[in-house]
Design a protein around this motif. Structure first.
Motif, PDB file in Angstrom:
ATOM      1  N   LEU A 322       0.844  -1.196   0.000  1.00 21.97           N
ATOM      2  CA  LEU A 322       0.000   0.000   0.000  1.00 21.97           C
ATOM      3  C   LEU A 322       0.877   1.242   0.000  1.00 21.97           C
ATOM      4  O   LEU A 322       1.682   1.448   0.898  1.00 21.97           O
ATOM      5  N   ALA A 337      -8.052   0.005   3.070  1.00 20.84           N
ATOM      6  CA  ALA A 337      -7.188  -0.913   2.312  1.00 20.84           C
ATOM      7  C   ALA A 337      -6.416  -1.789   3.284  1.00 20.84           C
ATOM      8  O   ALA A 337      -5.945  -1.326   4.328  1.00 20.84           O
ATOM      9  N   ALA A 339      -3.217  -4.327   3.492  1.00 23.43           N
ATOM     10  CA  ALA A 339      -2.001  -4.729   2.796  1.00 23.43           C
ATOM     11  C   ALA A 339      -1.367  -5.959   3.437  1.00 23.43           C
ATOM     12  O   ALA A 339      -1.317  -6.079   4.668  1.00 23.43           O
TER      13      ALA A 339
END
Length: 378
Positions: A322, A337, A339
């Motif tokens: 990320l 998000a 990662a």
């Protein structure tokens, strides 16, 4: 509490997992935490390598053809067909994956096989062809592709110029009159996430030549050769968005084949049936190997998130690495998000263990978004 309905629409993790494998691992992790979750997998691609695989996963029939590789030797290339629609991926015929490790041919690599692959799609009865371009080993402006479809590119002696962009430096005559007439009868869609022009500071040789092994001298040669080539086929069109895609094959498709340019992820979402799948979902999980600045410029996760936001469906992303801020993610419509490097900071281990790590990430997503109050509030 309503049953969680999750749509997994992620691209591949390059070098680790195919898009299909990403979907499988995410599904396994989600169901470990929420066994009742309804998970629908729709692997996606943005027109680059993996596009045919995504089409096949969505129900297209995989077919193969023996074509000319970028170095002039035969390779087996796949394409996909459903009804009268074909998905053709130029990387299957003319991609970097066909070059031996460490070997490049920036001046001579040819797109001839991509033209042969398009011919195979025409032979299969295609009336609509989605031509995904990206991951090319070539910088020949699509001249090889056009030659395979019947065009002639001749030097001052009336002989065919040599293969690749370098050969176009000797171009004295371009004759497109022999092109396969079926090309004019199909809807050819140039699907790309690249809107570069053919030549100049933002052109194909300057921006992408180095990753194909071109030296600074090679780049100058290629830019001059493609400028000469465009003077025969249409200099104005060299500035069109997408003309510089995949070593200029976009230009050859736009000018020589009458293609129309569309962002690759938009085309593929249409072709794959994303809209009806999205209508069934309460959460979308997208992703790719690296979420970075490039992601925001037309890559698959950005396209998926934009469509989901428009439909009012929350989106989260999975990735290996990320490199975006939360503000970047918010702007793209990605709520959070996850990662793999957050679990395993060593990149080599992370790539080798991507599958199990992705399952663990999916477990976290399930806990954060699919259980208890989280499922109600997101």
């Amino acid at each position: 509490m309503e049953t969680a309905r999750v749509l997994v629409a992620a691209d591949k993790f390059k070098g680790s997992l195919t898009a299909v494998q990403v979907a499988e691992r995410v599904t396994a992790g989600l169901r470990r935490v929420v066994p009742t979750a309804v998970v629908e997998a729709l692997p996606v691609a943005d027109g680059g390598d993996g596009t045919v695989a995504a089409a096949v996963a969505a129900g297209f029939e995989r077919r193969t053809a023996r074509v000319t590789g970028p170095l002039g030797t035969p390779v087996t290339a796949a394409y996909a067909v459903r009804g009268t629609t074909a998905v053709v991926e130029m990387a299957e015929a003319s991609g970097l994956q066909h070059l031996p490790a460490g070997e490049f041919a920036p001046l001579t690599a040819t797109t001839y096989g991509s033209g042969e692959l398009l011919t195979a799609a025409l032979d299969a009865g295609a009336r609509t062809v989605v031509f995904g371009v990206g991951g090319s080993a070539t910088t020949d402006g699509g001249a090889g592709m056009l030659a395979a479809l019947g065009a002639r590119f001749l030097d001052a002696d009336g002989k065919p110029v040599g293969p690749g962009g370098g050969g176009l430096a000797e171009l004295a005559e371009a004759d497109l009159s022999g092109l396969d007439p079926r090309v004019a009868e199909v809807d050819l869609i140039l699907a790309s996430d690249v809107d570069n022009p053919l030549t100049g500071p933002k052109g194909a040789p300057e921006v992408y030549g180095r990753q194909k092994g071109a030296t600074e001298d090679d780049i100058a040669v290629l830019d001059a050769a493609l400028t000469r080539y465009a003077s025969f086929l249409g200099a104005e069109q060299a500035a069109l968005p997408g003309a510089g895609a995949a070593g200029g094959i976009g230009y050859g498709a736009l000018v020589g084949l009458g293609a129309r340019f569309r962002p690759g992820i938009e085309v593929m979402l249409d072709v794959l049936g994303f809209a009806p799948a999205l209508a069934r979902a309460s959460l979308v999980i997208t992703g790719e190997g690296s979420l970075d600045a490039q992601t925001l410029h037309g890559k698959a996760p950005a396209g998926v998130a934009a469509a989901a936001r428009e439909a009012g469906v929350p989106t989260v992303a999975v990735c290996g690495r990320l490199a975006l801020t939360q503000q970047d993610l918010d702007g793209a419509g990605i709520r959070r998000a996850y990662a793999l490097t957050a679990l395993e900071p060593d990149p080599a281990v992370c790539m080798a263990e991507a599958g199990p790590l992705l399952e663990r990430v999916a477990e976290s997503i399930a806990r954060d978004f699919l259980t208890g109050d989280a499922a109600q509030t997101g």
